[in-house]
Motif scaffolding. Sequence first.
Motif, PDB file in Angstrom:
ATOM      1  N   UNK A 104       0.824  -1.217   0.000  1.00 29.61           N
ATOM      2  CA  UNK A 104       0.000   0.000   0.000  1.00 29.61           C
ATOM      3  C   UNK A 104       0.860   1.270   0.000  1.00 29.61           C
ATOM      4  N   UNK A 105       2.150   1.123   0.232  1.00 26.06           N
ATOM      5  CA  UNK A 105       3.092   2.253   0.189  1.00 26.06           C
ATOM      6  C   UNK A 105       3.800   2.324  -1.164  1.00 26.06           C
ATOM      7  N   UNK A 106       3.208   1.755  -2.181  1.00 26.05           N
ATOM      8  CA  UNK A 106       3.809   1.723  -3.516  1.00 26.05           C
ATOM      9  C   UNK A 106       3.945   3.124  -4.095  1.00 26.05           C
ATOM     10  N   UNK A 107       4.780   3.228  -5.103  1.00 30.00           N
ATOM     11  CA  UNK A 107       4.964   4.502  -5.802  1.00 30.00           C
ATOM     12  C   UNK A 107       5.196   4.250  -7.284  1.00 30.00           C
ATOM     13  N   UNK A 108       4.790   5.225  -8.086  1.00 28.95           N
ATOM     14  CA  UNK A 108       5.057   5.164  -9.520  1.00 28.95           C
ATOM     15  C   UNK A 108       6.273   6.019  -9.863  1.00 28.95           C
ATOM     16  N   UNK A 109       6.856   6.650  -8.862  1.00 28.43           N
ATOM     17  CA  UNK A 109       8.051   7.457  -9.103  1.00 28.43           C
ATOM     18  C   UNK A 109       9.212   6.549  -9.462  1.00 28.43           C
ATOM     19  N   UNK A 110       9.942   6.915 -10.490  1.00 28.19           N
ATOM     20  CA  UNK A 110      11.090   6.109 -10.890  1.00 28.19           C
ATOM     21  C   UNK A 110      12.259   6.385  -9.954  1.00 28.19           C
ATOM     22  N   UNK A 111      13.099   5.386  -9.713  1.00 27.73           N
ATOM     23  CA  UNK A 111      14.243   5.580  -8.822  1.00 27.73           C
ATOM     24  C   UNK A 111      15.143   6.723  -9.304  1.00 27.73           C
ATOM     25  N   UNK A 112      15.588   7.531  -8.355  1.00 28.13           N
ATOM     26  CA  UNK A 112      16.488   8.629  -8.696  1.00 28.13           C
ATOM     27  C   UNK A 112      17.647   8.661  -7.703  1.00 28.13           C
TER      28      UNK A 112
END
Length: 141
Positions: A104-112
């Motif tokens: 539920x803590x997922x993200x669509x932000x790509x790793x940076x």
Amino acid sequence: MVIALVYFVISMTGTLTFARSMDRQLESPRLRAAWDGRTAEARCTSVRTEETQDADGVPTTVSRVTLEFSTADGRTVSLEEDRSRLAPKEGDFVTVYYAEDAPEEATARTPSFGLRHARAVITAFGSLCAVVGAVVLGGVL
């Protein structure tokens, strides 16, 4: 020499406190956990746009994307992503990153690099400034 040492200790304390605070504010621990976990293809189920104001009262538009995906163990998770730079349309698929123990803590932000290593970079820069300042103070006094 004592003043230089006191300056160094205070500077390092401030640097570490600032680095820890920025790390939390940028949500780096949550993002690192998601990026180090699994990936899944999520379908955009809705896009909602809100008109808000920033701290200075300037009107701004914020898009909130609702994504739905299935975890490796078959659970369906729905999340609202508002910090993503993605602009998917309803029905589009995007990659999400999630920790197995907290999907539920997922993200669509790509790793940076910046978010992954923000704490280390801030600490390194602050440490360098503290050392240079202490050396200058030690030499002047």
